[in-house]
Each structure stands twice: as C-alpha cells, then as structure tokens.
Enzyme design. Structure first.
Site, short mmCIF file in Angstrom:
data_model
loop_
_atom_site.label_atom_id
_atom_site.label_comp_id
_atom_site.label_asym_id
_atom_site.label_seq_id
_atom_site.Cartn_x
_atom_site.Cartn_y
_atom_site.Cartn_z
N ASP A 38 0.88 -1.23 -0.06
CA ASP A 38 -0.12 0.06 -0.07
C ASP A 38 1.01 0.96 0.05
O ASP A 38 2.07 1.03 0.28
CB ASP A 38 -0.95 0.15 1.17
CG ASP A 38 -2.10 0.78 0.98
OD1 ASP A 38 -3.24 0.38 0.48
OD2 ASP A 38 -2.00 2.15 1.36
N TYR A 157 -10.23 7.34 -16.99
CA TYR A 157 -10.34 6.08 -16.18
C TYR A 157 -10.73 4.99 -17.00
O TYR A 157 -10.22 3.89 -17.14
CB TYR A 157 -11.55 6.33 -15.17
CG TYR A 157 -11.51 5.19 -14.07
CD1 TYR A 157 -10.80 5.07 -12.88
CD2 TYR A 157 -12.42 4.14 -14.27
CE1 TYR A 157 -11.01 4.22 -12.02
CE2 TYR A 157 -12.74 3.13 -13.50
CZ TYR A 157 -11.91 3.17 -12.41
OH TYR A 157 -11.91 2.02 -11.44
N LYS A 161 -8.72 1.57 -17.96
CA LYS A 161 -8.95 0.35 -17.46
C LYS A 161 -9.42 -0.42 -18.89
O LYS A 161 -9.17 -1.74 -18.67
CB LYS A 161 -10.62 0.28 -16.86
CG LYS A 161 -10.18 0.96 -15.23
CD LYS A 161 -9.47 0.22 -14.56
CE LYS A 161 -9.32 0.70 -13.07
NZ LYS A 161 -8.26 -0.13 -12.16
N ILE A 190 -18.72 -0.85 -5.95
CA ILE A 190 -18.58 -1.71 -4.67
C ILE A 190 -18.77 -0.80 -3.50
O ILE A 190 -18.29 0.40 -3.32
CB ILE A 190 -17.14 -2.35 -4.79
CG1 ILE A 190 -16.88 -2.95 -5.94
CG2 ILE A 190 -17.01 -3.01 -3.42
CD1 ILE A 190 -17.88 -4.14 -6.25
N THR A 192 -18.42 0.69 -0.46
CA THR A 192 -17.22 1.15 0.51
C THR A 192 -17.51 2.31 1.23
O THR A 192 -18.43 2.87 1.11
CB THR A 192 -15.96 1.24 -0.41
OG1 THR A 192 -16.08 2.66 -1.00
CG2 THR A 192 -15.67 0.34 -1.36
#
Length: 250
Positions: A38, A157, A161, A190, A192
């Site tokens: 990370d 983006y 991707k 997702i 989060t």
C-alpha cells in the site's frame, strides 16, 4: 477454509483497504504468504496484523505503484522474505479527473495513467519472471466495468481500464506456455465507506445502475479473484470476468 494456497506467496497491491484488503485477508486465511503493498506502510501493516492475528503469514511493504522502482522493491521483498513469488493481484487504483476531454487537467490524467495503467505493466514486468522461476502461477489485474463499456464523464479512467484489459490478454498469450495464467476482473460499483459518504440521492443513483438492486461488496470481488488465482481456474487465462450485478448486461 481449504488452505488451497498453502506454500504459495502472493503479492497484493492496494492491499490496505477495499477489494485489496479483502483479497489479502482471504489469501492469508487460505494459507498463502501474503505481501501487502500500500502507499502507506501503517495501512498495509494494519492488514498484516489482521492476517497474522487470524493465524496467517504476511508482511507489509510500502510503495507507490506508479513508480517502477517501488514496484520492483515489492517483488524483491516477496522473493527475499518467502523465497519465491507465485501469485499477484495488481489492484491499486485511483478515481482521477472527470469531465469533458477539453477540461481534463493533463497532470491529473498522467497521474491516473501512472497508477491505474502503467502500474499494471510495471507489476507484470517484475512479477512474471519470478513467477516463471517459481514454476508457474497466476496473476489477476483489476480493471472495471469501465474497462468493458464507456462513461461520458470518465475518459481517463475508461482509457486506463480498457488498457488493463488489453494488457492482460497480451500477457496471458505471452506466458501461457510458461505456466502463468493472467486474467482481469471487472467490478461494478462496490459498497465502500467512501461511497457511503455520498449524498443519499447520489448513492441511490449508483444502486439504480445495477439490475440486481444493490452495490457489490469487496468480499464478492475477492471470491472471484481467489478462484482465478487458484488451481480451480487452471484452464482460464486471458479473459475478462465481470462482477457487476448486471451493470454491463444492459
């Protein structure tokens, strides 16, 4: 748990939170030696602590995936700590600038490409020789639903991707005879903590994009990633795997 990854070493980028954390924790529970990468060491270490508290084996490595030297260092750490590298999940990513092409900040565009696209190349550049040397294994790269379809407001983006999906297929073809499988996963939105902070109207708008009627969870993506990394997926390589609640079926 099956301990299906017992004796294997896995590197997870962006492993400090979200999908990366879910995959790292699941790999640890299934017997893998997990290298958690990370940007911030303390964030990666917190995941390592969770894995080891549950009886697993893991080590934290800090680094910027957009910096090839840092990426090499994470692969070197895996090999130096555990003797080999067998599996990798190239997952780190950022949102980046949005808007019309004419309004997108070029520096922001370049930063997004470094983190979301170039990092995957850097990862495979250093990971693949080590995985081959270890006798083979698997790589999963995180793309997105926006690696399959477009979005009028997210040109950088979407470009990154889609690039990840193409890069994955090329690497899979190059390394199939060398015993390494390479696939991409394409999550929908997702659920989060970041999304939970959105205004209710915006949050509900994201839900409405998914025919299944809800957002996905990190664990649901992790289930797919672990399958693709496992020997159960031994005849699967070079393919795109959606986990999107029907988003791209529309």
């Amino acid at each position: 748990m099956t301990a299906q990854f017992d004796g294997k070493t896995a590197l997870v980028t962006g492993g400090g939170s979200g999908i990366g954390k879910a995959v790292a924790v699941a790999l640890g529970a299934e017997g893998a030696n997990v290298v958690v990468n990370d940007l911030k060491l303390e964030v990666a270490q917190s995941v390592v602590d969770e894995i080891t508290a549950a009886g697993g084996t893991a080590v934290a490595v800090a680094g910027d995936v957009g910096n090839p030297d840092d990426v090499k260092a994470s692969v070197d750490a895996a090999v130096e700590t555990y003797g080999a590298l067998h599996l990798a999940f190239n997952n780190a990513g950022i949102g980046g600038p949005q808007g019309l092409a004419e309004d997108i900040d070029i520096a922001g565009y370049l930063k997004l490409m470094d983190v979301n696209l170039h990092s995957v190349f850097y990862g495979m550049h250093y990971q693949l020789p080590q995985i081959v040397a270890a006798g083979g294994g698997a790589i999963v790269n995180t793309s997105s639903i926006l690696g399959v379809v477009g979005d009028a407001n997210a040109l950088p983006y979407v470009a990154a991707k889609h690039g990840v999906a193409g890069m994955t297929k090329s690497a899979a073809l190059s390394y199939a005879e060398k015993g390494v499988r390479v696939n991409s996963v394409h999550p929908g939105y997702i659920d989060t903590p970041l999304l939970q902070g959105l205004p209710k109207e915006a949050y509900d708008g994201l839900i409405a994009k998914h025919p299944i009627g809800r957002l996905g969870t990190s664990e649901e993506v992790a289930n797919l990633v672990l399958f693709l990394l496992s020997d159960q997926a031994s005849f699967i390589t070079g393919s795109q795997h959606l986990v999107d609640g029907g988003y791209t079926a529309q």
